[in-house]
Design an enzyme around this catalytic site. Structure first.
Site, PDB file in Angstrom:
ATOM      1  N   GLU A   1       0.716  -1.111  -0.034  1.00 37.28           N
ATOM      2  CA  GLU A   1       0.110   0.009  -0.014  1.00 37.28           C
ATOM      3  C   GLU A   1       0.841   1.254  -0.023  1.00 37.28           C
ATOM      4  O   GLU A   1       0.455   2.285   0.531  1.00 37.28           O
ATOM      5  CB  GLU A   1      -1.041   0.030   1.133  1.00 37.28           C
ATOM      6  CG  GLU A   1      -1.848  -1.168   1.362  1.00 37.28           C
ATOM      7  CD  GLU A   1      -2.691  -1.066   2.527  1.00 37.28           C
ATOM      8  OE1 GLU A   1      -4.179  -1.312   2.214  1.00 37.28           O
ATOM      9  OE2 GLU A   1      -2.241  -1.109   3.671  1.00 37.28           O
ATOM     10  N   VAL A   2       1.790   1.523  -0.804  1.00 38.59           N
ATOM     11  CA  VAL A   2       2.596   2.743  -0.954  1.00 38.59           C
ATOM     12  C   VAL A   2       1.875   3.289  -1.990  1.00 38.59           C
ATOM     13  O   VAL A   2       1.737   3.141  -3.256  1.00 38.59           O
ATOM     14  CB  VAL A   2       3.921   2.203  -1.285  1.00 38.59           C
ATOM     15  CG1 VAL A   2       4.693   3.546  -1.454  1.00 38.59           C
ATOM     16  CG2 VAL A   2       4.713   1.437  -0.477  1.00 38.59           C
TER      17      VAL A   2
END
Ligand code: TNX
Length: 494
Positions: free
Chosen positions: A306-307
């Site tokens: 989840e970057v």
């Protein structure tokens, strides 16, 4: 209640109807001479059984004499039963547990526990009789990795609470405890070269409570406790995203050189280490070096999920660099499925979690990457059971007991067969879970289903048979004071 309600289901069970072995005051536990590990497995079993039965159950090394009135642990001296396989034979006189390795004795001891009445799990004296049904079990796991992840970052859990969680994993023959040690809301492991990570970064949690962290000594205590139960701890330091706690502790980790405020909300995706700066890799080398030194197991988990603030190129370059740091410290890297956007080293493992997000999981497996499967709509223990569940999230839908059980690793992803699957793992994210009772309520009864998916042969698994076996575990959890969800899908006995 069925006498044979073993979860996960063994490879084979043959009941000898009408035969029982009754534990009594003269029953002994015998262990193979010369194996300290087997003796320790015998002591652990005795420790569980003594509390409720009040029987002495002395543990001693076997001699040449016939075992007699005993639970006899034996090592075969060959590799025939594999690392974790075992055979259990119960006659009217003796229970014999045989394995090739001490880990197999530990797995077999869990089966033996489950064959005794539920009250055996109580921590105070209960009336017997303490009878084992006669028969034979032959057993070995389908997958090598059978895990559960506990998120101690969003809410912190104490050493004692984690140990209890380990006990519950071991009872279902799970062998990996993945500890999610760092996230935006908290850094939970002391790092000597970077003390503020724990003292500042660990000083809060979701909702703004006091948080907490493990000293290295406490952490080592967790690892040793798990190891005695044949559970490998896989520590996760989640990078480059989910790093606000680190960014709040050390200003130099931020691209603008300004420390962030601590974060107690539940949004994801907003934080990232400064991937273009050399200080970041020095930081990772120090942190992962200390973590590797605390880790007897082969894996360090580096997160990678989840970057939202990096380009694909920046992200891939970062992952490639991190896995080399892990290797330099003598470990193998595992990361969330997004890491398949990068070029992975042959022994880097990817953890699949959601079909809606990025990464190129199937392509990576063609190039040799092995997977741990954690499909959110099956294995996420933080999803609500149904619309009435007050705890938990629902972004992957509701996960009832049947959903967690009725799926198969070899058909989950098109083009990914058993040989690319290292195993399965459940996730317990703790944004909404403040107390260990909440953790237990979300874990039971779903986790035993994931344990069976990972352990038992696919061919024998049937929901209708499973739900009846599972039902017999309700009284066991009650005896252990485990807070569990009484799913309407399971025919609980009372
Ligand atoms: C996604 S699964 C996350 C976590 C959240 C979780 C909540 C994954 C790799 N990342 O940061 O806690 O959803 O279900």
């Amino acid at each position: 209640m069925p006498a044979w309600a073993i979860v996960p289901a063994p490879v084979s069970v043959e009941a000898a109807e009408g035969t029982w072995f009754t534990l009594g005051r003269s029953t002994r536990i015998l262990t193979p001479p010369g194996s300290a590990e087997a003796a320790a497995a015998g002591e652990l079993l005795a420790g569980v059984l003594r509390r409720s039965t009040g029987l002495p159950l002395p543990v001693s090394a076997a001699t040449a004499a016939a075992p007699g009135d005993a639970i006899s642990l034996e090592l075969t001296g060959d590799g025939r039963l594999g690392d974790e396989g075992y055979e259990l034979a119960v006659t009217g006189e003796t229970a014999t547990l045989r394995a090739s390795r001490p880990a197999g004795l530990s797995m077999g001891a869990q089966t033996l526990r489950q064959l005794l009445p539920p009250a055996v799990e109580a921590t105070t004296l209960r009336p017997g009789p303490w009878r084992l049904p006669g028969g034979r079990v032959a057993d070995r796991p389908r997958f090598a990795w059978r895990g559960a992840m506990l998120d101690v970052a969003r809410h912190f859990f104490t050493v004692a609470e984690v140990k209890r969680f380990i006990d519950l994993l071991a009872l279902y023959k799970l062998n990996v405890l993945h500890l999610h040690l760092t996230d935006d809301q908290g850094w939970r492991i002391a790092i000597h070269s970077r003390p503020r990570l724990a003292t500042h970064g660990g000083s809060t949690q979701v909702g703004g409570g006091p948080g907490g962290h493990y000293t290295q000594r406490q952490y080592a205590e967790i690892v040793a406790y798990a190891r005695d139960r044949y559970v490998t701890v896989v520590p996760e330091v989640d990078v480059p995203g989910h790093t606000n706690a680190a960014l709040a502790s050390y200003a130099e980790l931020n691209c603008d050189g300004r420390a962030r405020r601590r974060y107690t909300g539940t949004k994801v995706g907003f934080s990232s280490l400064c991937v273009e700066e050399q200080v970041t890799y020095r930081f990772l080398d120090e942190v992962l070096g200390e973590l590797a030194a605390l880790t007897p197991g082969p894996y360090l988990h580096v997160g990678g999920d989840e970057v939202q603030t990096l380009s694909d190129e920046q992200y891939a370059a970062f992952v490639e660099r991190v896995q080399r740091i892990v290797r330099a410290h003598g470990k193998r890297a595992i990361g969330w499925q997004e890491i398949t956007k990068a070029k992975l080293l042959p022994d880097t493992v990817a953890q699949y979690w959601d079909h809606r997000i990025g990464g190129d999981v199937v392509r990576a497996t063609r190039q040799g990457t092995r997977l741990v499967l954690s499909p959110a709509e099956r294995a996420y223990l933080d999803m609500k059971y149904d619309e009435r569940t007050t705890l938990g999230l629902e972004w992957a839908g509701h996960v009832e007991v049947r959903d967690a059980y009725e799926w198969d690793p070899s058909t989950l992803l098109d083009g990914v067969g058993d040989d690319r699957v290292l195993g399965v793992e459940s996730q317990l994210w703790s944004e909404t879970l403040e107390r260990i009772e909440d953790v237990e309520y979300m874990t039971f009864p779903r986790l035993p289903g994931i344990a069976e998916v990972g352990w038992s042969p696919a061919a024998g698994r049937r929901w209708d048979d499973y739900r009846r076996r599972l039902a017999a575990h309700g009284p066991r959890w009650s005896a252990m004071a485990v807070h569990y969800y009484r799913s309407p899908q399971v025919p609980w006995p009372d």
